[in-house]
Design a protein around this motif. Structure first.
Motif, PDB file in Angstrom:
ATOM      1  N   TYR A 193       0.970  -1.569  -0.341  1.00 36.01           N
ATOM      2  CA  TYR A 193       0.028  -0.290  -0.408  1.00 36.01           C
ATOM      3  C   TYR A 193       1.000   0.987   0.268  1.00 36.01           C
ATOM      4  O   TYR A 193       1.671   1.665   1.042  1.00 36.01           O
ATOM      5  N   TYR A 194       0.551   1.873  -0.795  1.00 31.11           N
ATOM      6  CA  TYR A 194       1.591   4.176  -1.109  1.00 31.11           C
ATOM      7  C   TYR A 194       0.484   4.021  -1.521  1.00 31.11           C
ATOM      8  O   TYR A 194      -0.135   4.254  -3.108  1.00 31.11           O
ATOM      9  N   TYR A 195       1.052   5.517  -0.650  1.00 30.35           N
ATOM     10  CA  TYR A 195      -0.762   6.189  -1.785  1.00 30.35           C
ATOM     11  C   TYR A 195      -1.846   6.415  -1.481  1.00 30.35           C
ATOM     12  O   TYR A 195      -1.774   5.553   0.176  1.00 30.35           O
ATOM     13  N   VAL A 196      -2.781   6.403  -2.290  1.00 30.35           N
ATOM     14  CA  VAL A 196      -4.153   5.923  -2.086  1.00 30.35           C
ATOM     15  C   VAL A 196      -4.164   4.191  -3.619  1.00 30.35           C
ATOM     16  O   VAL A 196      -5.203   4.096  -3.549  1.00 30.35           O
ATOM     17  N   ILE A 197      -3.267   3.641  -3.371  1.00 32.49           N
ATOM     18  CA  ILE A 197      -2.404   1.773  -4.178  1.00 32.49           C
ATOM     19  C   ILE A 197      -2.502   1.466  -3.460  1.00 32.49           C
ATOM     20  O   ILE A 197      -2.009   1.110  -2.830  1.00 32.49           O
ATOM     21  N   LYS A 198      -3.307  -0.351  -3.819  1.00 35.87           N
ATOM     22  CA  LYS A 198      -2.275  -1.038  -3.259  1.00 35.87           C
ATOM     23  C   LYS A 198      -2.189  -1.625  -4.526  1.00 35.87           C
ATOM     24  O   LYS A 198      -2.559  -2.356  -5.988  1.00 35.87           O
ATOM     25  N   GLN A 199      -0.650  -1.791  -4.638  1.00 39.25           N
ATOM     26  CA  GLN A 199      -0.386  -3.000  -5.491  1.00 39.25           C
ATOM     27  C   GLN A 199      -0.366  -4.451  -4.960  1.00 39.25           C
ATOM     28  O   GLN A 199       0.026  -4.951  -3.599  1.00 39.25           O
ATOM     29  N   TYR A 200      -0.761  -5.705  -5.672  1.00 38.29           N
ATOM     30  CA  TYR A 200      -0.375  -6.303  -4.816  1.00 38.29           C
ATOM     31  C   TYR A 200      -0.568  -8.062  -6.238  1.00 38.29           C
ATOM     32  O   TYR A 200      -0.276  -7.840  -7.265  1.00 38.29           O
ATOM     33  N   GLU A 201      -0.521  -9.476  -5.560  1.00 38.99           N
ATOM     34  CA  GLU A 201       0.214 -10.784  -6.027  1.00 38.99           C
ATOM     35  C   GLU A 201      -0.373 -11.676  -5.603  1.00 38.99           C
ATOM     36  O   GLU A 201      -0.214 -12.135  -4.145  1.00 38.99           O
ATOM     37  N   ASN A 202      -1.272 -12.646  -5.842  1.00 41.83           N
ATOM     38  CA  ASN A 202      -2.011 -13.321  -5.668  1.00 41.83           C
ATOM     39  C   ASN A 202      -1.295 -14.521  -5.947  1.00 41.83           C
ATOM     40  O   ASN A 202      -0.774 -14.985  -7.236  1.00 41.83           O
ATOM     41  N   THR A 203      -0.468 -15.697  -4.912  1.00 38.54           N
ATOM     42  CA  THR A 203      -0.229 -16.843  -5.480  1.00 38.54           C
ATOM     43  C   THR A 203      -0.631 -18.216  -4.811  1.00 38.54           C
ATOM     44  O   THR A 203      -1.382 -18.033  -3.954  1.00 38.54           O
ATOM     45  N   TRP A 204      -0.284 -19.384  -5.165  1.00 35.71           N
ATOM     46  CA  TRP A 204      -0.547 -20.869  -4.654  1.00 35.71           C
ATOM     47  C   TRP A 204       0.857 -21.568  -4.452  1.00 35.71           C
ATOM     48  O   TRP A 204       1.525 -20.906  -5.027  1.00 35.71           O
ATOM     49  N   GLY A 205       0.795 -22.289  -3.369  1.00 31.00           N
ATOM     50  CA  GLY A 205       1.504 -23.255  -3.193  1.00 31.00           C
ATOM     51  C   GLY A 205       1.677 -24.000  -2.003  1.00 31.00           C
ATOM     52  O   GLY A 205       0.722 -24.818  -1.579  1.00 31.00           O
ATOM     53  N   PHE A 206       2.556 -24.693  -1.697  1.00 30.42           N
ATOM     54  CA  PHE A 206       2.208 -26.325  -1.459  1.00 30.42           C
ATOM     55  C   PHE A 206       2.751 -25.802  -0.158  1.00 30.42           C
ATOM     56  O   PHE A 206       3.951 -25.233   0.929  1.00 30.42           O
ATOM     57  N   TYR A 207       1.867 -26.736   1.525  1.00 27.05           N
ATOM     58  CA  TYR A 207       2.329 -26.111   2.648  1.00 27.05           C
ATOM     59  C   TYR A 207       2.165 -27.160   3.512  1.00 27.05           C
ATOM     60  O   TYR A 207       1.808 -28.062   3.021  1.00 27.05           O
ATOM     61  N   LEU A 208       3.723 -27.197   4.489  1.00 30.18           N
ATOM     62  CA  LEU A 208       3.815 -28.215   5.557  1.00 30.18           C
ATOM     63  C   LEU A 208       4.000 -27.606   7.020  1.00 30.18           C
ATOM     64  O   LEU A 208       4.533 -26.534   6.751  1.00 30.18           O
ATOM     65  N   SER A 209       3.230 -28.056   7.691  1.00 27.35           N
ATOM     66  CA  SER A 209       3.743 -27.228   8.982  1.00 27.35           C
ATOM     67  C   SER A 209       2.813 -28.628  10.155  1.00 27.35           C
ATOM     68  O   SER A 209       2.464 -29.413  10.647  1.00 27.35           O
ATOM     69  N   PRO A 210       4.809 -28.909  11.135  1.00 24.85           N
ATOM     70  CA  PRO A 210       4.897 -29.844  12.212  1.00 24.85           C
ATOM     71  C   PRO A 210       4.590 -28.955  13.372  1.00 24.85           C
ATOM     72  O   PRO A 210       4.364 -27.946  13.003  1.00 24.85           O
ATOM     73  N   GLU A 211       3.638 -29.418  14.348  1.00 18.32           N
ATOM     74  CA  GLU A 211       3.800 -29.221  15.242  1.00 18.32           C
ATOM     75  C   GLU A 211       3.264 -30.074  16.779  1.00 18.32           C
ATOM     76  O   GLU A 211       3.408 -31.579  16.793  1.00 18.32           O
ATOM     77  N   VAL A 212       3.414 -29.408  18.306  1.00 18.59           N
ATOM     78  CA  VAL A 212       3.675 -29.930  19.315  1.00 18.59           C
ATOM     79  C   VAL A 212       1.984 -29.385  19.142  1.00 18.59           C
ATOM     80  O   VAL A 212       2.201 -27.961  19.824  1.00 18.59           O
ATOM     81  N   GLY A 213       1.601 -30.103  20.754  1.00 18.26           N
ATOM     82  CA  GLY A 213       1.231 -29.696  21.604  1.00 18.26           C
ATOM     83  C   GLY A 213      -0.091 -30.452  22.351  1.00 18.26           C
ATOM     84  O   GLY A 213       0.849 -31.372  22.559  1.00 18.26           O
TER      85      GLY A 213
END
Length: 208
Positions: free
Chosen positions: A141-161
């Motif tokens: 976001y700069y001035y009154v402009i929003k520049q953006y890019e949409n992307t897709w990817g592979f996701y991996l997430s280990p966790e302990v709980g």
């Protein structure tokens, strides 16, 4: 901001689930459901590097054995970064002098699995792994402009709980988890290049 809307919807869904919950030991036998608020900390080179609590996690699983459960998950998070006024020299030879606000919105979803211990006790620890796809939006976001890019990817997430049930015979309690996540999403916007998204975080919520 879209994340605020999602948080309100998630809070309403959580409240409705709690109010509609029947007075029994478990909504679905041999299953679990977690609804979490999460804090997310970007690691390494990131388009938006500030830790934030603008996110939630939803997951559920069916116990194929007393210790092993599998099921779906979906979560979302937004991280922000304020960038002081500077001159950016763009690839087309032009230059842009401005301050900016960067935002990275992440929406991973897919399958989750976990192995747990002490399933009849108050404290029920586990280790888990989430695998799936990740949609992300990189925004500047700069001035009154929003520049953006949409992307897709592979996701991996280990966790302990751990799930904490004050009454182990009645499955409604607290959920705590630490997680690491990695997604292959990348961007090359303005003069910023990001090859992947790595995060560390904490989840706190309810489990039933």
């Amino acid at each position: 901001m879209k994340t605020t809307k999602y948080l309100r919807i998630a809070a309403l869904c959580t409240l409705l689930l709690a109010l509609a919950r029947p007075g029994q030991a478990q909504i679905f036998p041999k299953s679990y459901i977690n609804i979490d608020w999460q804090v997310n900390v970007p690691l390494g080179k990131s388009f938006a590097d500030k830790a934030s609590g603008w996110g939630m996690n939803f997951e559920g699983g069916y116990r194929i054995t007393p210790a092993v459960a599998v099921g779906p998950f979906i979560s979302f998070h937004t991280n922000l970064q304020n960038i002081d006024r500077r001159t950016l020299y763009l690839n087309d030879g032009s230059a842009l002098t401005t301050n900016q606000k960067h935002a990275v919105f992440q929406l991973p979803f897919g399958a989750t699995g976990r192995y747990s211990w002490l399933n009849n006790s108050i404290f029920q620890p586990y280790v888990g792994m989430k695998l799936g796809a990740c949609y992300s939006q990189f925004s500047s976001y700069y001035y009154v402009i929003k520049q953006y890019e949409n992307t897709w990817g592979f996701y991996l997430s280990p966790e302990v709980g751990v799930s904490i049930f004050p009454n182990p015979n009645y499955r409604f309690g607290l959920h705590l988890a630490l997680y690491y996540s990695y997604a292959t999403n990348s961007t090359n916007m303005l003069t910023y290049k990001v090859d992947n998204l790595s995060n560390f975080g904490l989840r706190v919520g309810i489990s039933f």
